[in-house]
Design an enzyme around this catalytic site. Structure first.
Site, PDB file in Angstrom:
ATOM      1  N   ASN A 191       1.336  -9.376  20.270  1.00 50.71           N
ATOM      2  CA  ASN A 191       2.323  -9.874  21.216  1.00 50.71           C
ATOM      3  C   ASN A 191       1.640 -10.047  22.570  1.00 50.71           C
ATOM      4  O   ASN A 191       0.996  -9.116  23.064  1.00 50.71           O
ATOM      5  CB  ASN A 191       3.487  -8.885  21.354  1.00 50.71           C
ATOM      6  CG  ASN A 191       4.272  -8.756  20.059  1.00 50.71           C
ATOM      7  OD1 ASN A 191       4.610  -9.747  19.429  1.00 50.71           O
ATOM      8  ND2 ASN A 191       4.551  -7.518  19.639  1.00 50.71           N
ATOM      9  N   HIS A 202      -3.616  -5.033  21.813  1.00 53.60           N
ATOM     10  CA  HIS A 202      -3.491  -4.302  20.544  1.00 53.60           C
ATOM     11  C   HIS A 202      -3.011  -5.238  19.456  1.00 53.60           C
ATOM     12  O   HIS A 202      -2.273  -6.193  19.712  1.00 53.60           O
ATOM     13  CB  HIS A 202      -2.554  -3.104  20.681  1.00 53.60           C
ATOM     14  CG  HIS A 202      -1.201  -3.440  21.223  1.00 53.60           C
ATOM     15  ND1 HIS A 202      -0.954  -3.625  22.565  1.00 53.60           N
ATOM     16  CD2 HIS A 202      -0.010  -3.637  20.601  1.00 53.60           C
ATOM     17  CE1 HIS A 202       0.318  -3.912  22.754  1.00 53.60           C
ATOM     18  NE2 HIS A 202       0.921  -3.939  21.576  1.00 53.60           N
TER      19      HIS A 202
HETATM   20  P1  5GP Z   1       4.015  -4.280  21.908  1.00 56.27           P
HETATM   21  O1  5GP Z   1       5.517  -4.296  21.981  1.00 56.27           O
HETATM   22  O2  5GP Z   1       3.411  -4.175  23.294  1.00 56.27           O
HETATM   23  O3  5GP Z   1       3.406  -5.356  21.086  1.00 56.27           O
HETATM   24  O4  5GP Z   1       3.651  -2.946  21.117  1.00 56.27           O
HETATM   25  C1  5GP Z   1       3.543  -1.685  21.707  1.00 56.27           C
HETATM   26  C2  5GP Z   1       3.646  -0.677  20.596  1.00 56.27           C
HETATM   27  O5  5GP Z   1       3.163   0.557  21.101  1.00 56.27           O
HETATM   28  C3  5GP Z   1       5.068  -0.442  20.112  1.00 56.27           C
HETATM   29  O6  5GP Z   1       5.139  -0.738  18.720  1.00 56.27           O
HETATM   30  C4  5GP Z   1       5.316   1.026  20.411  1.00 56.27           C
HETATM   31  O7  5GP Z   1       6.081   1.678  19.416  1.00 56.27           O
HETATM   32  C5  5GP Z   1       3.918   1.592  20.523  1.00 56.27           C
HETATM   33  N1  5GP Z   1       3.778   2.725  21.396  1.00 56.27           N
HETATM   34  C6  5GP Z   1       4.233   2.826  22.668  1.00 56.27           C
HETATM   35  N2  5GP Z   1       3.920   4.027  23.195  1.00 56.27           N
HETATM   36  C7  5GP Z   1       3.236   4.691  22.229  1.00 56.27           C
HETATM   37  C8  5GP Z   1       2.631   5.993  22.177  1.00 56.27           C
HETATM   38  O8  5GP Z   1       2.650   6.779  23.122  1.00 56.27           O
HETATM   39  N3  5GP Z   1       2.011   6.333  21.010  1.00 56.27           N
HETATM   40  C9  5GP Z   1       1.959   5.492  19.946  1.00 56.27           C
HETATM   41  N4  5GP Z   1       1.342   5.945  18.845  1.00 56.27           N
HETATM   42  N5  5GP Z   1       2.519   4.263  19.962  1.00 56.27           N
HETATM   43  C10 5GP Z   1       3.142   3.872  21.090  1.00 56.27           C
END
Ligand code: 5GP
Ligand code: ZN
Length: 114
Positions: free
Chosen positions: A87, A100
């Site tokens: 994303n 990521h």
């Molecule tokens: P995005 O929405 O930016 O593509 O994905 C961010 C991801 O990071 C989400 O799926 C969320 O659940 C994950 N995430 C956010 N904070 C943490 C954390 O402290 N630990 C882990 N393991 N995942 C996290």
């Protein structure tokens, strides 16, 4: 980057469930899994998002993709298949601004966006 949650995870300041690590990348289980297997693969170098991938740092992205099959195998889903998602920015709903790749699987993932 001091205020980046994924940099803190990479440094070990915030605990995580590690799946794979080498000198360039770190892979760990998503804290809020959206599938039975939901792993985040990140470069150790802080890159905010896909917009900031350049010829100077793109090697780490190639490295991530060179390890995806191995990481999927560690999670037991290499042969049955999986989806990789990035994303970038507001309209994609990016919430953590450290590049990521979501590696997701462990079930039929259903509807495809593309
Ligand atoms: P995005 O929405 O930016 O593509 O994905 C961010 C991801 O990071 C989400 O799926 C969320 O659940 C994950 N995430 C956010 N904070 C943490 C954390 O402290 N630990 C882990 N393991 N995942 C996290
Ligand atoms: Zn970071």
């Amino acid at each position: 980057m001091s205020d980046c949650i994924f940099c803190k995870i990479i440094n070990g300041d915030i605990p995580s469930s590690k799946v794979y690590e080498d000198d360039k990348i770190y892979a760990f289980n998503d804290i809020s899994p959206q599938a039975p297997v939901h792993i985040l693969i990140v470069p150790k170098e802080h890159i905010c998002c896909a917009n900031m991938i350049t010829p100077d740092n793109a090697d780490v992205v190639a490295h991530i993709f060179s390890k995806v099959g191995e990481i999927a195998a560690l999670a037991g889903i290499k042969d049955e298949g999986y989806r990789i998602i990035n994303n970038c920015g507001k309209n994609a709903g990016q919430t953590v601004f450290h590049l990521h790749f979501h590696l997701m699987g462990g079930k039929d993932l259903g509807e495809k966006l593309v």
